[in-house]
Motif scaffolding. Sequence first.
Motif, PDB file in Angstrom:
ATOM      1  N   TRP A 186       0.680  -1.315   0.134  1.00  0.00           N
ATOM      2  CA  TRP A 186       0.056   0.041   0.102  1.00  0.00           C
ATOM      3  C   TRP A 186       0.645   1.312   0.056  1.00  0.00           C
ATOM      4  CZ3 TRP A 186      -5.132  -0.850  -0.278  1.00  0.00           C
ATOM      5  CH2 TRP A 186      -5.718  -2.209   0.148  1.00  0.00           C
ATOM      6  N   PHE A 187       0.613   2.047  -0.859  1.00  0.00           N
ATOM      7  CA  PHE A 187       1.144   3.627  -0.774  1.00  0.00           C
ATOM      8  C   PHE A 187       0.574   4.329   0.406  1.00  0.00           C
ATOM      9  CE2 PHE A 187       0.627   7.895  -2.822  1.00  0.00           C
ATOM     10  CZ  PHE A 187       1.954   8.457  -2.457  1.00  0.00           C
ATOM     11  N   GLU A 188       1.127   4.847   1.276  1.00  0.00           N
ATOM     12  CA  GLU A 188       0.662   5.666   2.379  1.00  0.00           C
ATOM     13  C   GLU A 188       1.644   7.108   2.309  1.00  0.00           C
ATOM     14  OE1 GLU A 188      -0.340   2.382   5.508  1.00  0.00           O
ATOM     15  OE2 GLU A 188       1.288   3.584   6.066  1.00  0.00           O
ATOM     16  N   PHE A 189       0.884   8.058   2.565  1.00  0.00           N
ATOM     17  CA  PHE A 189       1.472   9.422   2.569  1.00  0.00           C
ATOM     18  C   PHE A 189       1.201  10.013   3.762  1.00  0.00           C
ATOM     19  CE2 PHE A 189       0.421  14.069   2.299  1.00  0.00           C
ATOM     20  CZ  PHE A 189       1.594  14.360   1.584  1.00  0.00           C
ATOM     21  N   GLY A 239     -10.369  12.356  -1.796  1.00  0.00           N
ATOM     22  CA  GLY A 239     -11.416  11.118  -1.408  1.00  0.00           C
ATOM     23  C   GLY A 239     -10.722   9.928  -1.892  1.00  0.00           C
ATOM     24  N   LYS A 240      -9.352   9.922  -2.183  1.00  0.00           N
ATOM     25  CA  LYS A 240      -8.569   8.660  -2.624  1.00  0.00           C
ATOM     26  C   LYS A 240      -7.755   8.256  -1.508  1.00  0.00           C
ATOM     27  CE  LYS A 240     -10.151   8.781  -7.057  1.00  0.00           C
ATOM     28  NZ  LYS A 240     -10.591   7.736  -7.553  1.00  0.00           N
ATOM     29  N   PHE A 241      -8.028   8.756  -0.262  1.00  0.00           N
ATOM     30  CA  PHE A 241      -7.136   8.140   0.883  1.00  0.00           C
ATOM     31  C   PHE A 241      -8.180   7.659   1.952  1.00  0.00           C
ATOM     32  CE2 PHE A 241      -3.877  10.276  -1.689  1.00  0.00           C
ATOM     33  CZ  PHE A 241      -2.610   9.250  -1.206  1.00  0.00           C
ATOM     34  N   VAL A 242      -7.765   6.767   3.022  1.00  0.00           N
ATOM     35  CA  VAL A 242      -8.466   6.246   3.998  1.00  0.00           C
ATOM     36  C   VAL A 242      -7.344   6.696   5.286  1.00  0.00           C
ATOM     37  CG1 VAL A 242     -10.172   5.008   2.990  1.00  0.00           C
ATOM     38  CG2 VAL A 242      -7.949   3.964   3.810  1.00  0.00           C
ATOM     39  N   PRO A 243      -7.745   6.665   6.558  1.00  0.00           N
ATOM     40  CA  PRO A 243      -6.783   6.541   7.625  1.00  0.00           C
ATOM     41  C   PRO A 243      -5.800   5.290   7.357  1.00  0.00           C
ATOM     42  CG  PRO A 243      -8.911   7.227   8.221  1.00  0.00           C
ATOM     43  CD  PRO A 243      -9.002   6.655   6.987  1.00  0.00           C
ATOM     44  N   ALA A 244      -4.557   5.491   7.752  1.00  0.00           N
ATOM     45  CA  ALA A 244      -3.708   4.447   7.692  1.00  0.00           C
ATOM     46  C   ALA A 244      -4.034   3.750   9.077  1.00  0.00           C
ATOM     47  CB  ALA A 244      -2.307   4.920   7.663  1.00  0.00           C
ATOM     48  N   PRO A 245      -3.710   2.349   9.190  1.00  0.00           N
ATOM     49  CA  PRO A 245      -3.727   1.565  10.357  1.00  0.00           C
ATOM     50  C   PRO A 245      -3.452   2.232  11.552  1.00  0.00           C
ATOM     51  CG  PRO A 245      -3.033   0.141   8.722  1.00  0.00           C
ATOM     52  CD  PRO A 245      -3.011   1.529   8.164  1.00  0.00           C
ATOM     53  N   VAL A 246      -2.230   3.014  11.701  1.00  0.00           N
ATOM     54  CA  VAL A 246      -2.089   3.822  12.639  1.00  0.00           C
ATOM     55  C   VAL A 246      -2.051   5.274  12.304  1.00  0.00           C
ATOM     56  CG1 VAL A 246      -0.246   4.341  14.465  1.00  0.00           C
ATOM     57  CG2 VAL A 246      -0.448   2.096  13.809  1.00  0.00           C
ATOM     58  N   PRO A 247      -3.047   5.987  12.147  1.00  0.00           N
ATOM     59  CA  PRO A 247      -3.244   7.176  11.617  1.00  0.00           C
ATOM     60  C   PRO A 247      -2.457   8.480  12.211  1.00  0.00           C
ATOM     61  CG  PRO A 247      -5.069   6.739  12.560  1.00  0.00           C
ATOM     62  CD  PRO A 247      -4.321   5.555  12.803  1.00  0.00           C
ATOM     63  N   VAL A 248      -2.270   8.466  13.544  1.00  0.00           N
ATOM     64  CA  VAL A 248      -1.632   9.448  13.999  1.00  0.00           C
ATOM     65  C   VAL A 248      -0.218   9.030  15.042  1.00  0.00           C
ATOM     66  CG1 VAL A 248      -1.912  11.462  15.835  1.00  0.00           C
ATOM     67  CG2 VAL A 248      -3.621  10.696  14.328  1.00  0.00           C
ATOM     68  N   VAL A 249       0.691   9.502  15.015  1.00  0.00           N
ATOM     69  CA  VAL A 249       2.115   9.054  15.644  1.00  0.00           C
ATOM     70  C   VAL A 249       2.617  10.484  16.662  1.00  0.00           C
ATOM     71  CG1 VAL A 249       4.315   8.136  15.693  1.00  0.00           C
ATOM     72  CG2 VAL A 249       2.683   7.195  14.032  1.00  0.00           C
ATOM     73  N   ASP A 250       2.306  10.104  17.834  1.00  0.00           N
ATOM     74  CA  ASP A 250       2.990  11.378  18.870  1.00  0.00           C
ATOM     75  C   ASP A 250       4.333  10.988  18.994  1.00  0.00           C
ATOM     76  OD1 ASP A 250       3.368  12.917  20.674  1.00  0.00           O
ATOM     77  OD2 ASP A 250       1.841  12.546  21.967  1.00  0.00           O
ATOM     78  N   LEU A 251       5.338  11.918  18.245  1.00  0.00           N
ATOM     79  CA  LEU A 251       6.616  11.579  18.492  1.00  0.00           C
ATOM     80  C   LEU A 251       7.169  12.598  19.584  1.00  0.00           C
ATOM     81  CD1 LEU A 251       7.794  12.355  14.655  1.00  0.00           C
ATOM     82  CD2 LEU A 251       7.168  10.086  15.857  1.00  0.00           C
ATOM     83  N   GLY A 252       6.365  13.047  20.294  1.00  0.00           N
ATOM     84  CA  GLY A 252       6.918  13.842  21.879  1.00  0.00           C
ATOM     85  C   GLY A 252       7.221  15.075  21.375  1.00  0.00           C
ATOM     86  N   ALA A 253       7.227  16.117  22.414  1.00  0.00           N
ATOM     87  CA  ALA A 253       7.605  17.393  22.406  1.00  0.00           C
ATOM     88  C   ALA A 253       6.802  18.420  21.211  1.00  0.00           C
ATOM     89  CB  ALA A 253       9.224  17.586  21.785  1.00  0.00           C
ATOM     90  N   GLY A 254       5.432  17.819  21.336  1.00  0.00           N
ATOM     91  CA  GLY A 254       4.377  18.643  20.432  1.00  0.00           C
ATOM     92  C   GLY A 254       4.723  18.344  19.013  1.00  0.00           C
ATOM     93  N   VAL A 255       5.274  17.103  18.550  1.00  0.00           N
ATOM     94  CA  VAL A 255       5.527  16.845  17.091  1.00  0.00           C
ATOM     95  C   VAL A 255       4.624  15.512  16.970  1.00  0.00           C
ATOM     96  CG1 VAL A 255       7.010  16.207  15.393  1.00  0.00           C
ATOM     97  CG2 VAL A 255       7.814  17.772  17.044  1.00  0.00           C
ATOM     98  N   TRP A 291      -0.838   9.918   9.231  1.00  0.00           N
ATOM     99  CA  TRP A 291      -0.597   9.025   8.110  1.00  0.00           C
ATOM    100  C   TRP A 291      -2.097   8.596   7.352  1.00  0.00           C
ATOM    101  CZ3 TRP A 291       3.727   7.857   5.626  1.00  0.00           C
ATOM    102  CH2 TRP A 291       4.824   8.396   6.394  1.00  0.00           C
ATOM    103  N   SER A 292      -2.006   8.565   5.841  1.00  0.00           N
ATOM    104  CA  SER A 292      -3.141   8.098   5.144  1.00  0.00           C
ATOM    105  C   SER A 292      -2.711   7.095   4.152  1.00  0.00           C
ATOM    106  CB  SER A 292      -3.591   9.213   4.136  1.00  0.00           C
ATOM    107  OG  SER A 292      -3.912  10.584   5.073  1.00  0.00           O
TER     108      SER A 292
END
Length: 283
Positions: free
Chosen positions: A60-63, A107-123, A127-128
């Motif tokens: 799968w292509f993910e952006f 309308g060509k993307f859906v949320p990725a299996p893990v759509p949000v990644v909290d990297l810490g420090a407000g970052v 992912w779609s």
Amino acid sequence: MSTKFKKQSFVGGAEVGQVFFGGEEVEFAFGMGTQLLPHAGIHLEGFSKARVVADAGEKWFEFGFCLDMTGMGGGMAGNSGAGWTDPGNYLLLEVQWSPDLVNWAMGKFVPAPVPVVDLGAGVFEYWSRALNPQDAAVKTVALVVSQTGGDVRNNPFTSLVIAGVAQALPNFPYDMAVSGTDAQLRADLVNLGWVGATVTGSSRATWAISIPSVNYTSYSQTSRVGFPAYYIPAIPGFPDNLVSSIDFNASFVDAAGTAIFPKGFARLRISPGTRYDPYLIHP
């Protein structure tokens, strides 16, 4: 606004204080991925990225895009379908997809299996996943290979590989310059079980082979027609290129019947958020 995000814009050596469009002052603008004229109480620092992910026998292509939301009061709200907005609703971020970098669609993307990644420090990363797979191990395809007025050296056919399997055809080589060869090749393909195969050929330069409903079972399988090898000149300083086969063109669908798009592109569209009166926003 925090001085951490203070930026300056210049034209001809002079700092730009205000920009107007259609008689209205531009509150913020983006150029080359950078927010300009940040008069609004928001500033986004980030970048986009892309990847191909293997999942359950398909690729799968993910952006994704990464944003520093420090001081924003939280991360972005939303998803790949509705878009994302910042806590103050200043901006709407949406993902667009293109097969060719010319035509873009929503309308060509859906949320990725893990759509949000909290990297810490407000970052945060968002992912779609593209609606259509980029590849699948198990897939069905209609194969076509042809040339019209092409290189006469792409003949006679000395091998034929379908879904990674060399075909044991009884009448190699097949020379399309010889009358009746196309009919013979078609008959031999049908006898091997490739019902529906068609072959046309009027010369070594003009011919076509079509084989419908071919089943693949792995990513690595290929389909191609082979002929006596020859070389074509390369750019100066590089060895000449060896040519000995042509790959079939293919239109794949996966086991669920979903079209496979081997190539795709994505970009992030940034629009005014809901805090702005839509009747005052110029296109």
